[in-house]
Structure formats: C-alpha cells, structure tokens
Scaffold this motif. Sequence first.
Motif, PDB file in Angstrom:
ATOM      1  N   LEU A 150       0.390   5.661 -10.638  1.00 53.94           N
ATOM      2  CA  LEU A 150      -0.891   5.805  -9.948  1.00 53.94           C
ATOM      3  C   LEU A 150      -1.944   4.877 -10.545  1.00 53.94           C
ATOM      4  N   VAL A 151      -1.926   4.731 -11.856  1.00 54.17           N
ATOM      5  CA  VAL A 151      -2.864   3.816 -12.515  1.00 54.17           C
ATOM      6  C   VAL A 151      -2.643   2.390 -12.023  1.00 54.17           C
ATOM      7  N   GLU A 152      -1.383   1.987 -11.970  1.00 56.80           N
ATOM      8  CA  GLU A 152      -1.058   0.632 -11.510  1.00 56.80           C
ATOM      9  C   GLU A 152      -1.514   0.424 -10.070  1.00 56.80           C
ATOM     10  N   LEU A 153      -1.342   1.447  -9.246  1.00 56.09           N
ATOM     11  CA  LEU A 153      -1.786   1.356  -7.853  1.00 56.09           C
ATOM     12  C   LEU A 153      -3.302   1.195  -7.779  1.00 56.09           C
ATOM     13  N   LEU A 154      -4.021   2.011  -8.537  1.00 51.94           N
ATOM     14  CA  LEU A 154      -5.482   2.016  -8.462  1.00 51.94           C
ATOM     15  C   LEU A 154      -6.112   0.730  -8.989  1.00 51.94           C
ATOM     16  N   GLU A 155      -5.395   0.004  -9.807  1.00 53.84           N
ATOM     17  CA  GLU A 155      -5.948  -1.233 -10.358  1.00 53.84           C
ATOM     18  C   GLU A 155      -6.241  -2.266  -9.276  1.00 53.84           C
ATOM     19  N   ASP A 156      -5.481  -2.213  -8.163  1.00 51.60           N
ATOM     20  CA  ASP A 156      -5.645  -3.237  -7.126  1.00 51.60           C
ATOM     21  C   ASP A 156      -5.873  -2.686  -5.723  1.00 51.60           C
ATOM     22  N   GLU A 157      -5.752  -1.388  -5.535  1.00 56.88           N
ATOM     23  CA  GLU A 157      -5.819  -0.818  -4.186  1.00 56.88           C
ATOM     24  C   GLU A 157      -7.194  -1.032  -3.557  1.00 56.88           C
ATOM     25  N   VAL A 162      -6.212   5.376   0.632  1.00 58.60           N
ATOM     26  CA  VAL A 162      -5.108   5.363  -0.331  1.00 58.60           C
ATOM     27  C   VAL A 162      -5.646   5.640  -1.731  1.00 58.60           C
ATOM     28  N   ALA A 163      -6.725   4.946  -2.081  1.00 60.96           N
ATOM     29  CA  ALA A 163      -7.294   5.097  -3.419  1.00 60.96           C
ATOM     30  C   ALA A 163      -7.751   6.527  -3.682  1.00 60.96           C
ATOM     31  N   MET A 164      -8.401   7.142  -2.703  1.00 66.42           N
ATOM     32  CA  MET A 164      -8.909   8.497  -2.910  1.00 66.42           C
ATOM     33  C   MET A 164      -7.784   9.534  -2.973  1.00 66.42           C
ATOM     34  N   THR A 165      -6.688   9.262  -2.274  1.00 70.92           N
ATOM     35  CA  THR A 165      -5.526  10.150  -2.404  1.00 70.92           C
ATOM     36  C   THR A 165      -5.001  10.098  -3.832  1.00 70.92           C
ATOM     37  N   ALA A 166      -4.955   8.890  -4.386  1.00 71.03           N
ATOM     38  CA  ALA A 166      -4.504   8.734  -5.771  1.00 71.03           C
ATOM     39  C   ALA A 166      -5.475   9.395  -6.743  1.00 71.03           C
ATOM     40  N   VAL A 167      -6.765   9.274  -6.470  1.00 74.08           N
ATOM     41  CA  VAL A 167      -7.780   9.884  -7.338  1.00 74.08           C
ATOM     42  C   VAL A 167      -7.606  11.398  -7.383  1.00 74.08           C
ATOM     43  N   ASP A 168      -7.293  11.995  -6.246  1.00 79.40           N
ATOM     44  CA  ASP A 168      -7.084  13.446  -6.203  1.00 79.40           C
ATOM     45  C   ASP A 168      -5.997  13.875  -7.188  1.00 79.40           C
ATOM     46  N   TYR A 169      -4.924  13.095  -7.259  1.00 81.83           N
ATOM     47  CA  TYR A 169      -3.836  13.436  -8.182  1.00 81.83           C
ATOM     48  C   TYR A 169      -4.176  13.059  -9.622  1.00 81.83           C
ATOM     49  N   MET A 170      -4.966  12.000  -9.781  1.00 82.75           N
ATOM     50  CA  MET A 170      -5.385  11.626 -11.130  1.00 82.75           C
ATOM     51  C   MET A 170      -6.232  12.723 -11.758  1.00 82.75           C
ATOM     52  N   GLU A 183     -14.051   4.974 -12.874  1.00 76.75           N
ATOM     53  CA  GLU A 183     -15.452   4.582 -12.697  1.00 76.75           C
ATOM     54  C   GLU A 183     -15.562   3.260 -11.935  1.00 76.75           C
ATOM     55  N   SER A 184     -14.598   2.365 -12.156  1.00 77.76           N
ATOM     56  CA  SER A 184     -14.643   1.052 -11.498  1.00 77.76           C
ATOM     57  C   SER A 184     -14.486   1.167  -9.982  1.00 77.76           C
ATOM     58  N   LEU A 185     -13.925   2.272  -9.529  1.00 77.63           N
ATOM     59  CA  LEU A 185     -13.753   2.461  -8.085  1.00 77.63           C
ATOM     60  C   LEU A 185     -15.100   2.621  -7.384  1.00 77.63           C
ATOM     61  N   LYS A 186     -16.085   3.136  -8.102  1.00 79.90           N
ATOM     62  CA  LYS A 186     -17.415   3.283  -7.512  1.00 79.90           C
ATOM     63  C   LYS A 186     -17.990   1.920  -7.140  1.00 79.90           C
ATOM     64  N   GLU A 187     -17.718   0.934  -7.972  1.00 83.39           N
ATOM     65  CA  GLU A 187     -18.201  -0.416  -7.693  1.00 83.39           C
ATOM     66  C   GLU A 187     -17.371  -1.067  -6.594  1.00 83.39           C
ATOM     67  N   ARG A 188     -16.062  -0.835  -6.641  1.00 82.51           N
ATOM     68  CA  ARG A 188     -15.175  -1.428  -5.636  1.00 82.51           C
ATOM     69  C   ARG A 188     -15.507  -0.914  -4.237  1.00 82.51           C
ATOM     70  N   PHE A 189     -15.837   0.372  -4.155  1.00 85.01           N
ATOM     71  CA  PHE A 189     -16.179   0.969  -2.858  1.00 85.01           C
ATOM     72  C   PHE A 189     -17.654   1.372  -2.855  1.00 85.01           C
ATOM     73  N   LYS A 190     -18.478   0.433  -3.235  1.00 84.95           N
ATOM     74  CA  LYS A 190     -19.913   0.685  -3.398  1.00 84.95           C
ATOM     75  C   LYS A 190     -20.537   1.200  -2.104  1.00 84.95           C
TER      76      LYS A 190
END
Length: 208
Positions: A150-157, A162-170, A183-190
Amino acid sequence: MALIKKHVKQEIEELPTFLTLEEAISYFESNDESDKKDYAIEEIAKFNGGGEYLVSCINKVEYIEKSSLSKIASVVSTMDPEVAPIEAIMELLKLDNAYIRNLGISILRDYGDVIKYYIVKFLIGDDRDLRIFAINVLGDVDFAESRDMLVELLEDEDDINVAMTAVDYMAEIGEEEDIELLESLKERFKGEVYVEFAVDGAIKMIKG
C-alpha cells in the motif's frame, strides 16, 4: 426367553468412478445425500475446469446447502495453485453477500503468498476499479506485506478514489513512519476536503 442373535448383512454402496467432468457434475447435481455430494465435490476438483465449476457453485448460495458450500471452499482451498481458479475466487469478494465473500476470503487466505502475483498485477494495471479491488483484497486477506504494498502504491497514485481506498486501510495497518507519506497526499490532492478528512483520520488512528 432365549435371545437369538441375528446377523444383519450390511450393504455398502460402491461410489462411482467418473470418466468426465460432466459425469461428476451430474452426480453432484442429482444427489441430495451429503456424503455423496461431498464425494462428488472431491472428484469434480480433479478434472480440468472442475475448480471453475465449484467456484461458480459458491455463487449459488440460495440453491446449494451451506454444508456443501463449506465442503467446496475446503476442497478448492487445497487445490494446486497452478490450476486453481484464483481470479474467479477473487471475483467472489466483489459480491454483496457477506457469506459468499467470507468463503472467498477464507480460500484466498489458505493460498497465502501465492495470490500476491494477482494482487500486484491489478495494483500496477491501468484499470482504476481493479486497483481499488486489489486494495480491498489486501485489506481482507491481510498479507504480511500488505502495508509495504500500500505504501508503494500511495507513493505514485494519482487517482483520488484509489488513493483514499488505500488510506482507509493504512489507518488500520499503517505505522508512524508512514505519516509523512500520508500528509503528502494533502498536497497532491490539494483542495479536496475529503482527502484532508481521510488522511487526518488515518493519522489519528495510527498514532493511537
């Protein structure tokens, strides 16, 4: 009064030998006795295509006794992974029926690391729905490497769903070292309020 001992002859029915998958299926479908059905299930699994038929039976929960469904799950879970219908089993996890999904999960857990190939194939594919499905399988089956994948997926998703589904499991399996990535996802999906809410919730659960 003297008792007379009578010897009762026991009749043992000889179970048939099947030459084709069709014969085994016919025997399974035409019998109501659980012992005969169990025997047929074991024989069906030995034929090419038998696994696919058995998995299709799991999807007919309203027509087949649960004892037979449990037997099917047990037999399918012991099949050689090289011939087992793993993708068909994974499809069971998409269904609304919780009983069927749980049977599918129990089978996949018995296969263990063997099914990781299929998970990775879906995770790196272009189909968003399959990536989401693969994440759900990771969460349900719970591999030792689920977090790393999941970490590997979130690095580039870059797909928010898709990302939020992974976050739920994280939120359930993540570790404190993953917080920076989350935290970096907040910037990616600003600007996406849901992302901030989901990420903050996951971080809170990770921190305990």
